[in-house]
Design a protein around this motif. Structure first.
Motif, mmCIF file in Angstrom:
data_model
loop_
_atom_site.group_PDB
_atom_site.id
_atom_site.type_symbol
_atom_site.label_atom_id
_atom_site.label_comp_id
_atom_site.label_asym_id
_atom_site.label_seq_id
_atom_site.Cartn_x
_atom_site.Cartn_y
_atom_site.Cartn_z
ATOM 1 N N THR A 171 0.823 -1.393 0.058
ATOM 2 C CA THR A 171 0.066 0.282 0.143
ATOM 3 C C THR A 171 1.049 1.353 -0.131
ATOM 4 O O THR A 171 0.281 2.308 0.185
ATOM 5 N N ARG A 173 3.426 3.774 -1.729
ATOM 6 C CA ARG A 173 4.525 4.569 -2.817
ATOM 7 C C ARG A 173 5.067 5.358 -2.763
ATOM 8 O O ARG A 173 5.042 6.339 -1.606
ATOM 9 N N CYS A 289 7.771 8.221 1.990
ATOM 10 C CA CYS A 289 6.411 7.899 1.665
ATOM 11 C C CYS A 289 5.225 8.291 1.776
ATOM 12 O O CYS A 289 5.033 8.812 2.852
ATOM 13 N N ARG A 292 -0.778 4.815 -0.866
ATOM 14 C CA ARG A 292 -0.367 4.074 -2.377
ATOM 15 C C ARG A 292 -2.429 4.567 -2.885
ATOM 16 O O ARG A 292 -3.211 4.160 -2.454
#
Length: 325
Positions: A171, A173, A289, A292
């Motif tokens: 999950t 990105r 990060c 996502r």
């Protein structure tokens, strides 16, 4: 048991009825584990809060909470619903930011979870520079270990996470990453001062103050020392980098953290960093990060781009100064 739970129908109904405030109430009840406590926190009566939850459960066609003598617990449907509610609340915040951006406001807040190594200088400097250009943007910064930081991302509690050695969930990105050496933190009058690198076996000859086992730097040290059957003379352990620096300065001990957070310049406070030889401890990634598929506010996206460029610059500078082994 999840029966005929029409998810798409529930979502459409909620959006049409503009239940954003109710979604917030559901999330708060789930967080508190108590309708009464959530009601008090939101300045509602428990009966009014309970009635709203019951109306919502009737609307979606299944119980969201299991009522217990000492609070409530999410049902399976409730867990799904809370994830949905958090995503909708976050999306509403993003859209509000976009509207404000069109009005030329560029407001925050930008919510970030970060490792302790980033707190003293790296993030503080970037935030200060950013706010000079965008004075209406505010920041909410949470310093926490990598597992809690990723949990905060998953719960929509933060927009971005900047952490060392995160578990790479599907999950997530990755926006940017930079390899980091582990650095021995010593006083400026220590025998290691001025060295281009140091071996762990040399560090074992001195008293050390180590990060506790919740922190990634300690975890990688434990992995290496166990494999090599190397024993440190551990005099202290702490989950606070500030405490560890104090012990290095006052007790002439050695501590460790990643290179980007090593003492330097006017923030050195009489301490310096000496990189640990990568033959002993290999580099590991510092990762920026986001969740996502989650849309971020304009302010968060803009700041993330700045952080990504800064990390690339730091990576190039550190690579240029890294000794050949």
């Amino acid at each position: 048991m999840l029966l005929s739970f029409d998810w798409s129908g529930a979502k459409k109904a909620l959006l049409e009825m503009r239940h954003l405030k109710l979604l917030t109430h559901v999330v708060e009840v789930a967080r508190m584990g108590s309708i009464r406590k959530a009601a008090e926190h939101l300045n509602l009566t428990p009966s009014a809060m309970n009635r709203r939850i019951q109306d919502l459960e009737a609307e979606v066609g299944t119980p969201l909470f299991e009522r217990r003598p000492r609070g409530v617990k999410l049902t399976t449907a409730g867990e799904m619903f809370v994830r949905y509610a958090r995503s909708q609340i976050a999306e509403a915040g993003r859209m509000k930011s976009h509207v404000e951006d069109l009005r030329g406001l560029r407001r925050g807040p930008v919510l970030i979870a970060c490792s302790q190594a980033l707190a003293l200088d790296f993030l503080a400097l970037r935030i200060t520079n950013f706010q000079q250009q965008h004075p209406k943007v505010t920041f909410d910064l949470k310093v926490m270990d990598h597992d809690r930081a990723l949990g905060a991302l998953a719960a929509y509690d933060v927009d971005l996470a900047l952490v060392y050695r995160p578990a790479m969930w599907p999950t997530l990105r990755v926006i940017a990453s930079v390899p980091q050496r582990l650095v021995a933190i010593v006083r400026s009058d220590h025998p290691f001062a001025g060295r281009k690198s140091v071996r762990l076996s040399e560090c074992a000859e001195y008293p050390v103050a180590l990060p506790d086992r919740t922190l990634s730097g300690r975890q990688i040290l434990d992995e290496v020392t166990t494999r090599r059957e190397l024993r440190f003379n551990i005099m202290a352990e702490s989950n606070s980098f500030e405490m560890l620096r104090g012990l290095v300065f006052r007790g002439n001990m050695i501590s460790f953290q990643i290179e980007i957070g090593a003492p330097s310049g006017d923030l050195g406070m009489g301490l310096i960093g000496c990189p640990v030889d990568t033959r002993d401890v290999p580099t590991a990634d510092l990762v920026l990060c986001q969740l996502r598929g989650r849309g971020l506010s304009v302010a968060a996206v803009t700041f993330a781009e700045i952080l990504a460029k800064s990390l690339q610059t730091v990576g190039r500078e550190q690579a240029a100064s890294s000794p050949r082994t």
